[in-house]
Design an enzyme around this catalytic site. Structure first.
Site, short mmCIF file in Angstrom:
data_model
loop_
_atom_site.label_atom_id
_atom_site.label_comp_id
_atom_site.label_asym_id
_atom_site.label_seq_id
_atom_site.Cartn_x
_atom_site.Cartn_y
_atom_site.Cartn_z
N LYS A 151 7.49 7.84 -15.30
CA LYS A 151 7.99 8.86 -14.36
C LYS A 151 9.10 9.64 -15.05
O LYS A 151 10.15 9.09 -15.38
CB LYS A 151 8.50 8.20 -13.08
CG LYS A 151 9.00 9.20 -12.04
CD LYS A 151 9.43 8.47 -10.78
CE LYS A 151 9.95 9.43 -9.73
NZ LYS A 151 10.36 8.72 -8.50
N LYS A 160 3.67 10.52 -13.88
CA LYS A 160 4.19 11.47 -12.91
C LYS A 160 5.27 12.32 -13.57
O LYS A 160 6.20 11.75 -14.16
CB LYS A 160 4.77 10.72 -11.71
CG LYS A 160 5.35 11.60 -10.62
CD LYS A 160 5.94 10.77 -9.49
CE LYS A 160 6.51 11.67 -8.41
NZ LYS A 160 7.13 10.89 -7.31
#
Length: 330
Positions: free
Chosen positions: A202, A255
């Site tokens: 992330k 992400k």
């Protein structure tokens, strides 16, 4: 005569001329089974409030969320990802509302499980929506995140989700050791069947802006660059993935999706766990804005972006376009 001095057998265009040939030879396909639908939950009844920075996406009370789940089931979308959005008066320094037995997400899990047992229920495990300061966990006296205290609360949160009937716990705070802590807590409380989808890779991305509006989760000071990944780093992604696999993760996530398709490809090639990608709020809103300005065709640009994510290696895609995408695919 061939003016390019190429033998005629080297003309790939011949395999593109007929629509049936293009369909037959297509290397990657999108189906409803590729998508997971995020849902923002709020307290109350009969609430379906549009998010200004994400036109077409809404905050839902539980009864409204159930109607949204019915739409997902009707389209054979396999699952939903739940986020709780609570009022400011319910927030505190630790995010304790996130693990309350009668918390918003916990009640939503039970309601969805009772109504739609065929639907996969994933619950985001983090604290930024629940803390008064907006950071992803407990802070120490200097304003830095206390990972050890945060891990203990993640365990409480995961157990509460499991007791409510969740299928998958998805820790998103980039806390070192979060997968191991959650796995130990779930196993110790007789929930070994619960899967862990780790937001393993992330990045500290500018594309999260609309989400922070939707979830009321913007940090009150500072930023999250101290625990989310530097967008310039590539090798670090492999270390993050390897650690979460060693700790017992069942699935990993990259992400955002679009700016990190190279990372998604790398993770897919180097690991053997399922890899998911999150087409985040900024990606959603960017396409919406361009389409509303008449600069892009929404349907074709969304499907192309989703196909690019699938082609890069995603086994599943979390996207706010899930319902529309299935309709467009026919």
């Amino acid at each position: 005569m061939n003016p390019r001095n190429l033998p005629s057998r080297h003309e790939p265009r011949r395999l593109r001329r007929h629509p049936a040939l293009r369909r037959m030879l297509r290397e990657h396909h999108l189906t409803a089974a590729d998508f997971l639908l995020p849902i923002f939950l709020v307290e109350g009844e009969g609430i379906r409030a549009e998010i200004s920075s994400m036109p077409g996406v809404f905050r839902h009370s539980i009864d409204s969320a159930l109607r949204l789940c019915a739409e997902a089931v009707a389209r054979e979308i396999p699952g939903v990802l739940l986020f709780g959005v609570i009022e400011a008066h319910g927030k505190d320094d630790t995010g304790s509302a996130s693990w309350a037995a009668e918390g918003l997400v916990q009640r939503a899990i039970r309601a969805i499980r009772a109504r739609y047992p065929q639907l996969l229920i994933i619950a985001d495990a983090c604290f930024c929506e629940y803390t008064a300061h907006g950071h992803c966990g407990v802070l120490d006296a200097g304003g830095d995140r206390d990972d050890y205290a945060t891990l203990e609360n993640l365990q409480r949160q995961a157990i509460s989700y499991a007791e409510a009937g969740v299928d998958v716990v998805a820790p998103s705070g980039m806390v070192d050791g979060m997968v191991m802590a959650i796995r130990e807590a779930l196993d110790a409380t007789q929930h070994p069947q619960i899967s862990i989808l780790s937001y393993a890779v992330k990045y500290a991305s500018a594309f999260y802006g609309p989400f922070r509006d939707a979830a009321d989760s913007a940090p009150q000071f500072g930023d999250r660059k101290g625990y989310q990944m530097d967008p310039a780093n590539r090798r670090e992604a492999f270390r993050e993935m390897a650690l979460d696999i060693q700790e017992g993760g069942d699935m990993v996530m990259v992400k955002p999706a679009m700016p990190y398709l190279d990372i998604l490809r790398d993770i897919r090639e180097r690991g053997d766990l399922p890899v998911l990608a999150y087409q985040v709020s900024g990606e959603y809103s960017m396409l919406q804005a361009a389409a509303r300005a008449g600069w892009l065709d929404l349907r074709s640009s969304v499907l192309e972006s989703l196909l690019g994510i699938k082609r890069a290696g995603a086994d599943a895609i979390i996207t706010y376009y899930a319902l529309d995408a299935v309709d467009w695919l026919g």
